[in-house]
Design an enzyme around this catalytic site. Structure first.
Site, short mmCIF file in Angstrom:
data_model
loop_
_atom_site.label_atom_id
_atom_site.label_comp_id
_atom_site.label_asym_id
_atom_site.label_seq_id
_atom_site.Cartn_x
_atom_site.Cartn_y
_atom_site.Cartn_z
N CYS A 1 6.11 4.67 9.26
CA CYS A 1 6.83 3.66 8.71
C CYS A 1 8.09 4.05 7.98
O CYS A 1 9.43 2.61 7.97
CB CYS A 1 5.93 3.28 6.89
N GLU B 1 0.88 -1.18 -0.28
CA GLU B 1 0.08 -0.11 -0.17
C GLU B 1 1.06 1.02 -0.38
O GLU B 1 1.88 1.80 1.18
CB GLU B 1 -0.83 0.26 1.03
N LYS C 1 8.16 -1.85 -2.43
CA LYS C 1 7.66 -1.21 -2.04
C LYS C 1 8.05 -0.51 -0.44
O LYS C 1 8.49 0.96 -0.50
CB LYS C 1 7.07 -1.77 -0.56
P1 NAD Z 1 -2.21 -0.69 12.29
O1 NAD Z 1 -0.90 -1.01 13.68
O2 NAD Z 1 -2.61 0.93 12.45
O3 NAD Z 1 -3.43 -1.57 12.35
C1 NAD Z 1 -3.06 -2.69 12.53
C2 NAD Z 1 -3.54 -3.87 13.08
O4 NAD Z 1 -4.15 -5.30 13.33
C3 NAD Z 1 -3.96 -3.39 14.48
O5 NAD Z 1 -5.27 -2.70 14.82
C4 NAD Z 1 -4.36 -4.90 15.23
O6 NAD Z 1 -4.87 -5.00 15.98
C5 NAD Z 1 -4.44 -5.41 14.51
N1 NAD Z 1 -3.53 -6.77 14.35
C6 NAD Z 1 -2.83 -7.76 14.58
N2 NAD Z 1 -2.82 -8.25 14.94
C7 NAD Z 1 -3.59 -9.50 14.31
C8 NAD Z 1 -4.13 -10.60 14.49
N3 NAD Z 1 -3.37 -11.66 14.48
N4 NAD Z 1 -5.60 -11.16 14.21
C9 NAD Z 1 -5.99 -9.53 13.64
N5 NAD Z 1 -5.98 -8.21 13.92
C10 NAD Z 1 -4.04 -8.46 14.29
O7 NAD Z 1 -0.79 -0.47 11.42
P2 NAD Z 1 -1.61 0.36 10.45
O8 NAD Z 1 -1.20 1.35 10.03
O9 NAD Z 1 -2.23 0.11 9.83
O10 NAD Z 1 0.22 -0.97 9.35
C11 NAD Z 1 -0.32 -1.79 8.53
C12 NAD Z 1 0.56 -2.01 7.50
O11 NAD Z 1 0.71 -1.83 6.70
C13 NAD Z 1 2.30 -2.35 8.53
O12 NAD Z 1 3.25 -2.87 8.00
C14 NAD Z 1 2.61 -0.96 7.80
O13 NAD Z 1 3.93 -0.81 7.44
C15 NAD Z 1 1.73 -1.02 6.42
N6 NAD Z 1 1.56 0.25 5.63
C16 NAD Z 1 1.18 1.32 6.45
C17 NAD Z 1 0.74 2.68 6.28
C18 NAD Z 1 0.11 4.16 7.58
O14 NAD Z 1 0.10 5.06 6.82
N7 NAD Z 1 0.43 3.53 8.46
C19 NAD Z 1 1.31 3.07 4.46
C20 NAD Z 1 1.61 1.06 3.67
C21 NAD Z 1 1.95 0.65 4.42
C1 UGA Z 2 4.66 7.68 3.69
C2 UGA Z 2 4.25 7.53 2.11
O1 UGA Z 2 4.16 9.12 1.68
C3 UGA Z 2 3.54 6.60 1.58
O2 UGA Z 2 3.58 6.42 0.43
C4 UGA Z 2 3.96 4.97 2.47
O3 UGA Z 2 2.04 4.35 1.42
C5 UGA Z 2 3.29 5.61 4.02
O4 UGA Z 2 4.99 6.08 4.01
C6 UGA Z 2 3.95 3.99 5.02
O5 UGA Z 2 4.34 2.81 3.92
O6 UGA Z 2 3.62 3.71 5.56
P1 UGA Z 2 3.00 8.42 5.80
O7 UGA Z 2 4.87 8.13 6.35
O8 UGA Z 2 1.69 8.24 6.65
O9 UGA Z 2 3.65 7.81 4.29
O10 UGA Z 2 2.94 10.14 5.48
P2 UGA Z 2 4.52 11.52 4.59
O11 UGA Z 2 3.43 12.46 3.57
O12 UGA Z 2 4.65 10.78 3.17
O13 UGA Z 2 4.91 12.32 5.48
C7 UGA Z 2 6.21 11.37 6.21
C8 UGA Z 2 6.48 12.22 7.20
O14 UGA Z 2 7.68 12.51 6.14
C9 UGA Z 2 6.20 13.50 8.49
O15 UGA Z 2 6.41 13.34 8.77
C10 UGA Z 2 6.09 14.77 7.00
O16 UGA Z 2 5.96 15.72 7.88
C11 UGA Z 2 7.19 14.80 7.02
N1 UGA Z 2 7.46 14.94 5.05
C12 UGA Z 2 6.95 14.90 4.03
C13 UGA Z 2 8.35 16.09 5.64
O17 UGA Z 2 9.18 16.79 6.14
N2 UGA Z 2 9.06 17.33 4.01
C14 UGA Z 2 8.71 16.64 2.79
O18 UGA Z 2 8.89 17.78 1.97
C15 UGA Z 2 7.08 15.21 3.08
#
Ligand code: NAD
Ligand code: UGA
Length: 464
Positions: A278, A162, A222
């Site tokens: 992340c 994602e 990713k």
């Molecule tokens: P999160 O902590 O918000 O959510 C994860 C959820 O999974 C929690 O609510 C937890 O209770 C649940 N969980 C864990 N083990 C479980 C199980 N065995 N059965 C059922 N539920 C279970 O995490 P997130 O931010 O959604 O991130 C999830 C993944 O996506 C990570 O690998 C992260 O790196 C990736 N990712 C995150 C973002 C982002 O913007 N947060 C963007 C892209 C990718």
């Molecule tokens: C980032 C990536 O942008 C997503 O594509 C990815 O899916 C995600 O991580 C993930 O894998 O979790 P996110 O962390 O939600 O998304 O937000 P960003 O907009 O990337 O910002 C990350 C951090 O960098 C923030 O603290 C932001 O303030 C900082 N940032 C961003 C800067 O300081 N300067 C910039 O120009 C851009």
């Protein structure tokens, strides 16, 4: 094969919004998002859409449209797994805090638990989709677990990372730059599974933006995308320090550099340091993988992105102390913003936590205002770092409900999150109610420098 039932394990920042949009765009497919966390599921099911567990612009409208129609949130994990033909794994993959790879490798215990649960419950063939961000070759481990503990069920593993960013998740999901699907391209079953997932996305994403690759390329892409994005922030932040020494302005430098179409203008905003759950975790994971293959130069190259980011947070806080005549002991400092970026209530790895911790070590009295982050979360973040006792954290740091209250009678203000509302505050009134000289440290280069100086503030912005 047409998918009729999708299950997503993990109702977090990715699982919740992603599945809401998949359900919105595929009204004929039942999408059930399951989680062990009962409180989180109850919040996703709350009648009052203001109480959803995640704040994201536009999310409530999508949930309103699909919830109860073909979008369901539940704690009945086994049932949802059993009924689905396609299962997304969207659980957290934090940095390991113990054992081999501590502080670097991704902790895959939640992923493995999901695999074992899927293997235990399944009686029909499943397509298992990695939505979580995972080390390259995790699909192999998943397959081993599933094939060796399952009861004759066939599993296809896909990687579908994602790329949404928090704060713009719904916009990113509605209009993604690309969808990436990795699978076993060498077998018919693999290609069929990939096609089934392509069909889900093709309901709203143009076909030419849906990319199919082998699994390892997808997993590694990713980590690479996040590493490149974080690297840009560290690059501009490195320049911000040089700007402060030389009188150059980092915004002007970023604009001049970004107008080169090969470089591009996005992600060049200097800041107090990147946060979020992340960037750091994924780069550390990349560093760990490179090291484990003996690629030390590759590992050191990427680790520097994190080293620079830690330096930026520290030097921002140190500059506050230095400017306030080398002591902040007993001085009130207002922190505007606690979330790691605007338009989210997520605080994971937010620079604000580290700036607050640094200043508390210098015995400052901190008052925090953030429009979306709760007091409970702010204390939980500080307690988690563990520098001070819970009692001390509550004594030295207060959380208030208006920016004015945070700034009143303070010696200095630090702007840590770029919330739009901070731009239009009554800065004159704030200035009048602060101790003089009144300092602002703008960690986001958010405010109008000229105006702040005209009002009377001693104004310092990151990168001038
Ligand atoms: P999160 O902590 O918000 O959510 C994860 C959820 O999974 C929690 O609510 C937890 O209770 C649940 N969980 C864990 N083990 C479980 C199980 N065995 N059965 C059922 N539920 C279970 O995490 P997130 O931010 O959604 O991130 C999830 C993944 O996506 C990570 O690998 C992260 O790196 C990736 N990712 C995150 C973002 C982002 O913007 N947060 C963007 C892209 C990718
Ligand atoms: C980032 C990536 O942008 C997503 O594509 C990815 O899916 C995600 O991580 C993930 O894998 O979790 P996110 O962390 O939600 O998304 O937000 P960003 O907009 O990337 O910002 C990350 C951090 O960098 C923030 O603290 C932001 O303030 C900082 N940032 C961003 C800067 O300081 N300067 C910039 O120009 C851009």
């Amino acid at each position: 094969m047409k998918i009729k039932n999708i299950c997503c394990i993990g109702a977090g920042y990715v699982g919740g919004p992603t599945m809401s949009v998949i359900a919105q765009k595929n009204p004929g497919v039942n999408v059930t998002v399951v989680d062990l966390n009962e409180k989180r599921i109850a919040a996703w099911n709350d009648e009052d859409l203001d109480n959803l567990p995640i704040y994201e612009p536009g999310l409530a409208d999508v949930v309103k449209e699909a919830r109860g129609r073909n979008l369901f949130f539940s704690t009945e994990v086994d049932k949802a797994i059993a009924e689905a033909e396609m299962i997304f794994i969207s659980v957290n993959t934090p940095t390991k805090t113990y054992g081999i790879g501590k502080g670097m490798a991704a902790d895959l215990k939640y992923i493995e638990l999901c695999a074992r649960q899927i293997a235990r419950v399944s009686t029909t063939d499943k397509i298992v989709v990695e939505k979580s961000t995972l080390p390259v070759r995790t699909a192999q481990a998943l397959k081993n677990i599933l094939d060796n503990t399952g009861n004759g069920v066939n599993y296809q593993i896909l990687s579908n990372p994602e790329f949404l960013a928090e704060g713009t998740a719904i916009e990113d999901l509605h209009n993604p730059d690309r969808i990436l699907i990795g699978g076993d391209m060498d077998s018919k079953e693999g290609r069929d599974a990939m096609q089934a997932l392509v069909d889900v996305y093709a309901e709203w994403v143009p076909k030419e933006q849906i990319l199919t690759t082998n699994v390892w390329s997808s997993e590694l892409s990713k980590l690479t995308a996040n590493a490149f994005l974080a690297q840009r922030v560290s690059s501009i932040n490195a320049m911000s320090e040089l700007c402060e020494k030389t009188g150059a302005d980092v915004s002007e430098v970023a604009k001049a550099v970004g107008m080169d179409s090969r470089i591009g203008p996005k992600f060049l905003k200097a800041s107090v340091g990147f946060g979020g759950s992340c960037f750091q975790k994924d780069i550390l994971n990349l560093v760990y993988i490179a090291k484990s293959y003996g690629l030390n130069e590759v590992a050191d190259y990427w680790e520097q992105v994190i080293i620079m980011n830690d330096h930026q947070k520290r030097r921002f806080a140190a500059n506050i102390v230095k400017t306030l005549f080398n002591t902040v002991s007993g001085k009130k400092i207002a922190l505007l913003g606690w979330a790691f970026k605007k338009d989210t209530n997520d605080t994971r790895e937010s620079a604000a936590i580290y700036v607050a911790d640094y200043l508390l070590n210098e015995q400052a009295e901190i008052v925090v205002y953030d429009p979306k982050v709760t007091e409970e979360q702010i204390y939980a973040d500080l307690d988690y770092i563990g520098t001070r006792s819970e009692v001390e954290n509550r004594k030295l740091l207060k959380v208030v409900r208006t920016p004015f209250l945070a700034c009143e009678n303070s010696h200095a203000i630090a702007v840590l999150t770029e919330w739009d509302e901070f731009k239009s505050l009554d800065w004159k009134k704030i200035y009048e109610n602060m101790l003089k000289p009144a300092f602002i440290f703008d960690g986001r280069k958010l405010l109008d420098q000229k105006r702040m100086k005209e009002i009377g503030f001693e104004y310092y912005a990151i990168g001038n």
